[in-house]
Each structure stands twice: as C-alpha cells, then as structure tokens.
Design a protein around this motif. Structure first.
Motif, PDB file in Angstrom:
ATOM      1  N   THR A   5       0.844  -1.195   0.000  1.00 16.13           N
ATOM      2  CA  THR A   5       0.000   0.000   0.000  1.00 16.13           C
ATOM      3  C   THR A   5       0.876   1.240   0.000  1.00 16.13           C
ATOM      4  OG1 THR A   5      -1.719  -1.159   1.230  1.00 16.13           O
ATOM      5  CG2 THR A   5      -1.804   1.254   1.231  1.00 16.13           C
ATOM      6  N   PRO A   6       0.778   2.112  -0.999  1.00 16.77           N
ATOM      7  CA  PRO A   6       1.618   3.309  -1.033  1.00 16.77           C
ATOM      8  C   PRO A   6       1.483   4.131   0.243  1.00 16.77           C
ATOM      9  CG  PRO A   6       0.478   3.030  -3.130  1.00 16.77           C
ATOM     10  CD  PRO A   6      -0.109   2.012  -2.182  1.00 16.77           C
ATOM     11  N   GLY A   7       2.626   4.500   0.807  1.00 14.23           N
ATOM     12  CA  GLY A   7       2.643   5.344   1.988  1.00 14.23           C
ATOM     13  C   GLY A   7       2.531   4.617   3.304  1.00 14.23           C
TER      14      GLY A   7
ATOM     15  N   ARG B  31       7.189   1.836   3.445  1.00 11.36           N
ATOM     16  CA  ARG B  31       8.359   2.660   3.766  1.00 11.36           C
ATOM     17  C   ARG B  31       9.565   1.790   4.092  1.00 11.36           C
ATOM     18  NH1 ARG B  31       6.964   5.904   8.647  1.00 11.36           N
ATOM     19  NH2 ARG B  31       8.875   7.056   8.203  1.00 11.36           N
ATOM     20  N   ILE B  32       9.329   0.693   4.809  1.00 11.23           N
ATOM     21  CA  ILE B  32      10.426  -0.227   5.110  1.00 11.23           C
ATOM     22  C   ILE B  32      10.903  -0.926   3.836  1.00 11.23           C
ATOM     23  CG2 ILE B  32      10.896  -2.475   6.193  1.00 11.23           C
ATOM     24  CD1 ILE B  32      11.398  -0.189   8.033  1.00 11.23           C
ATOM     25  N   ASP B  33       9.973  -1.294   2.967  1.00 14.05           N
ATOM     26  CA  ASP B  33      10.368  -1.908   1.700  1.00 14.05           C
ATOM     27  C   ASP B  33      11.261  -0.971   0.892  1.00 14.05           C
ATOM     28  OD1 ASP B  33       9.062  -4.285   2.158  1.00 14.05           O
ATOM     29  OD2 ASP B  33       7.320  -3.823   0.928  1.00 14.05           O
TER      30      ASP B  33
ATOM     31  N   ARG C 124      11.673  -1.897  -2.722  1.00 16.17           N
ATOM     32  CA  ARG C 124      10.741  -1.118  -3.538  1.00 16.17           C
ATOM     33  C   ARG C 124      11.436   0.159  -3.991  1.00 16.17           C
ATOM     34  NH1 ARG C 124       8.118  -4.835  -3.991  1.00 16.17           N
ATOM     35  NH2 ARG C 124       6.053  -5.402  -3.228  1.00 16.17           N
ATOM     36  N   PRO C 125      11.084   0.684  -5.161  1.00 14.89           N
ATOM     37  CA  PRO C 125      11.693   1.937  -5.599  1.00 14.89           C
ATOM     38  C   PRO C 125      11.058   3.130  -4.880  1.00 14.89           C
ATOM     39  CG  PRO C 125      10.089   1.218  -7.209  1.00 14.89           C
ATOM     40  CD  PRO C 125      10.153   0.134  -6.170  1.00 14.89           C
ATOM     41  N   PRO C 126      11.805   4.175  -4.615  1.00 20.13           N
ATOM     42  CA  PRO C 126      11.209   5.372  -4.024  1.00 20.13           C
ATOM     43  C   PRO C 126      10.421   6.149  -5.070  1.00 20.13           C
ATOM     44  CG  PRO C 126      13.498   5.781  -4.539  1.00 20.13           C
ATOM     45  CD  PRO C 126      13.243   4.331  -4.883  1.00 20.13           C
ATOM     46  N   ALA C 127       9.586   7.058  -4.619  1.00 19.69           N
ATOM     47  CA  ALA C 127       8.938   7.987  -5.552  1.00 19.69           C
ATOM     48  C   ALA C 127      10.005   8.856  -6.201  1.00 19.69           C
ATOM     49  CB  ALA C 127       7.924   8.844  -4.797  1.00 19.69           C
TER      50      ALA C 127
ATOM     51  N   PRO D  62      15.536   6.431   2.733  1.00 20.01           N
ATOM     52  CA  PRO D  62      16.000   6.315   4.119  1.00 20.01           C
ATOM     53  C   PRO D  62      16.628   4.953   4.353  1.00 20.01           C
ATOM     54  CG  PRO D  62      13.673   5.848   4.030  1.00 20.01           C
ATOM     55  CD  PRO D  62      14.088   6.196   2.614  1.00 20.01           C
ATOM     56  N   THR D  63      17.261   4.773   5.499  1.00 13.21           N
ATOM     57  CA  THR D  63      17.678   3.439   5.929  1.00 13.21           C
ATOM     58  C   THR D  63      16.561   2.836   6.776  1.00 13.21           C
ATOM     59  OG1 THR D  63      18.689   4.173   7.989  1.00 13.21           O
ATOM     60  CG2 THR D  63      20.072   4.225   6.007  1.00 13.21           C
ATOM     61  N   ILE D  64      16.691   1.549   7.034  1.00  9.19           N
ATOM     62  CA  ILE D  64      15.704   0.882   7.887  1.00  9.19           C
ATOM     63  C   ILE D  64      15.615   1.581   9.234  1.00  9.19           C
ATOM     64  CG2 ILE D  64      15.208  -1.273   9.124  1.00  9.19           C
ATOM     65  CD1 ILE D  64      16.604  -2.732   6.732  1.00  9.19           C
TER      66      ILE D  64
END
Length: 410
Positions: free
Chosen positions: A191-193, A198-200, A206-209, A215-217
């Motif tokens: 689910t976006p957001g 965010r962890i993915d 997952r690719p960022p927007a 970020p890091t984990i």
C-alpha cells in the motif's frame, strides 16, 4: 498476520521455467522482475530462489564444522487427507501441487520422512524466508540474553540512545519480542505510503517515488510514534524485529549476520551459508530478508524442536525455547485467531495451540517451520504464493501439516 482478500489461484501453478521468467540470454524485458513486481506473480516464482541476483546481501557463514547429516525413513504421505477451508477433502499430494510449493520437508522422531522440491528448486537452492527470519532473530535474542548481554525489562533507549525521541524509547525488549509495544506501525503490504511500504523502500525492496530520498531501515524506526500504552494486546509489526536486530548489534558490537553465524548458524552443521538482504547502510533486513536452503531451515527447526540443542551442545537456552512455545491467548485476538483459534505469540514465534505448545515460524507468501515437541514432529514449507496473505492457503497449510503429524504419530 493481517488478512487480505483471497487471491486467484489455479489447480496446477506453472513454474518459473514454464512461464519463461528469466529465460534466455538475455531474457526479454517483459520476463525480467523489477523492483515494482519481483515479489508478485508470476515473477516471485523465480525471485524467491534468486534473491542474490536482485539485491545486495550479507553472508551468514556456516562455519567450518562438518555438515550434520540427516537420517531418513521415507514414507508415502501423498494419500494423507485433511478438511480444507472450503469444506472439501484434500490430499497432501493435491495440496502440495496446488499451493505453489517450492520445497517441503517433514521430520518425525529425528528422521526425514519426506523431502520434495518443486518449481525447479533444488537441495542446494537458497530460498527467501520472509518472516520466518523473525523467529530466527528471536532465537538469537535468547542466546544473547543467556549470555547476560541483553536484559528483557530495560527501556530500549538505555541500550540504543538514538531511540530516546521515538515511540520505542520506553518500550522494553520483552514487549517488543512479543509484539506488544504501543508503537504505531501500519502493516499494509504494497500500500503506497504505509509503514510497511516505507520499510520496503528503505531496505531496497521497492523503488522510491521520483526525487524522494531513500532512508535506511533505522531512519524509519526513528519516525514511529507511540499510539497506546506499551504491554497491551499483541499486534503484528514487522519493524519490531528490525528493532531487535539494532539492540543485538549495539549490545554485541557485531553485525546481525556475523552474530547469527557465530551463535547459531555455524553450530547447526549447515550445508550452506545463509544470507540477509541489506539496505544502503549495509543493515540486514531482519524482519524478512534471510535466505537459506530447505534442509538448513530444517536444521534450525530441529535445534528448536530439541530444546535448543544440537547433539550435546546447548545452542539456544532451553528455557528460552520453552518460553517461545508458551504464550497468553487472552492477548491474541482477531484476525490472528482465524488460523490459530487457540493461538498465542511469544518471542517472535507463533504458537498454534497454547495448550499443546506447538509453535511455528511463518512468513508471507507461504513460508513455514512448524514444530510439535509432543510428537517430535517438524514440517518445513517454502512457497511462492500469488499474494502476500491468502487466508484459505494459511488455514489449509496448517490443516495439512497437523494431519500429517497425526497420521505419522498414530
């Protein structure tokens, strides 16, 4: 785990080879997994066995000890039947064929009674564990606790000062182990957001927007607020295993991969190194990025089934193993009771029936190590389901392995 809508399935899932995934030199673009789709059908039929071709990793060395052999007493289990979620009677053979199995191994009284591979998986192939890795990390916490390196009742900010200004500051290690902290983490896969997405992104899965910094984990951990008192009902949050890994690394001065090798993996007699996928700071994805072979997952499971022992060596304290299969059903509610009505959760392990004490490591897309000390029984299943969570698949998987348990133990 949270539930999701049922995914479309087919009676005889096609293999990655049949689907043409990563076939050819080079493979055609439409048959190559990407960051957007690598863990979704049809690409996960290939990706879960080829994580090193997609992501940076850190080895969990098997050490120099000789491989610990298995003893076999092979039995025909295909005709064992169970009642499926839809009310039908299903055979183990049909279940294995239809449930996107990659590998399946059963041990009873110390002997392998069946071992099967599907979808071109082989004995030497490492497979992604998803959240089975959480239980491995939970066992590692037990080792360091037994060594006196971590205390269960100390606020986590006392161990990792960076946590002082986030929701985990006052949470204790035992609350996080049992996923009973009061921290907000939205476990919505894909689910976006969502916090899970965010962890993915942080882990490189997952690719960022466009234009977004990655970020890091641990950057993500520091953004999570507290939303309720610590110590209340169980709520599944993947991030809590990543927090445990941070605590272990800080307490030991070793990376998670080196620590797991030293304390557990090198003592099991494994056939191969394991490995974690890592983020941009070389931090292991503790909550789901561990990979190993089917037999080496079984070696880990056998150690836990034997009270933390391998031969004469105590690898994980026996009291910790006992605690991992002992939980409080009163804090374990819907939706988790759908698949385990008498269940509980303890020390990063799912307890199927709190009265019986059978316990398991489970991961999305159909990963499982099921352990029943009462009958000295273990089943390991590696899969590539067509969705993260499929309620009927989970229920059928547990019905199948317990039916096998009861059949061989009769």
């Amino acid at each position: 785990m949270p539930t999701s809508p049922l995914a479309a399935t087919q009676q005889n899932p096609r293999t990655a080879r049949d689907l043409g995934i990563m076939r050819g030199f080079p493979p055609p673009p439409e048959k190559r997994p990407t960051l957007e789709n690598w863990d979704l059908p049809p690409f996960n039929r290939w990706s879960f066995q080829n994580m090193r071709s997609l992501f940076p990793t850190a080895d969990v060395w098997r050490g120099t000890a000789p491989m610990r052999p298995f003893h076999s007493d092979l039995q025909e289990l295909d005709a064992v039947t169970f009642t499926a979620r839809d009310g039908s009677t299903k055979s183990v053979k049909d279940w294995l064929t239809s449930s996107y199995t990659d590998g399946f191994l059963v041990m009873h009284r110390g002997h392998v009674i069946t071992e099967s591979y599907f979808n071109d998986m082989r004995r030497q192939t490492p497979h992604l564990s998803q959240s089975v890795g959480k239980s491995i990390v939970g066992a590692l916490v037990g080792v360091l606790h037994g060594e006196g390196k971590v205390a269960l009742d100390v606020p986590l900010a006392d161990i990792v000062p960076e946590l002082a200004h986030c929701g985990y500051a006052a949470a204790t290690l035992d609350q996080v182990l049992d996923m009973r902290s009061g921290v907000r983490f939205v476990e919505d896969y894909g689910t976006p957001g969502s916090d899970m997405t965010r962890i993915d992104i942080a882990s490189g899965w997952r690719p960022p927007a466009y234009g977004e910094a990655i970020p890091t984990i641990r950057d993500v951990i520091l953004t999570l607020p507290q939303e309720r008192p610590h110590g209340e009902a169980f709520k599944y949050r993947s991030i809590e295993t990543d927090l445990l890994a941070w605590v272990l690394e800080r307490a030991s001065g070793q990376s998670l991969s080196a620590l797991l090798s030293d304390r557990i993996w090198s003592r099991l007699g494994c056939e191969r190194d394991g490995f974690f996928t890592v983020d941009g700071a070389a931090t292991a994805l503790a909550d789901g990025g561990f990979n190993a072979t089917l037999r080496d997952y079984a070696r880990f499971g056998l150690m836990m089934l034997n009270g933390g022992r391998v031969g004469d060596a105590q690898v994980v304290p026996e009291s910790w193993v006992t605690g991992s299969r002992t939980g409080d059903p009163s804090v374990f509610g819907d939706p988790y009771t759908i698949s385990s009505p008498k269940g509980a959760y303890s020390r990063q392990w799912w307890i199927h029936d709190a009265e019986r004490g059978d316990f398991m490591a489970r991961g999305v897309f159909g990963q499982l190590i099921y352990l029943d000390p009462e009958t000295d029984f273990m089943a390991v299943k590696l899969s590539s389901w067509p969705d993260y969570l499929i309620e009927s698949f989970t229920i059928d998987m547990l019905a199948a392995v317990t039916a096998i348990r009861d059949a061989v133990s009769a």
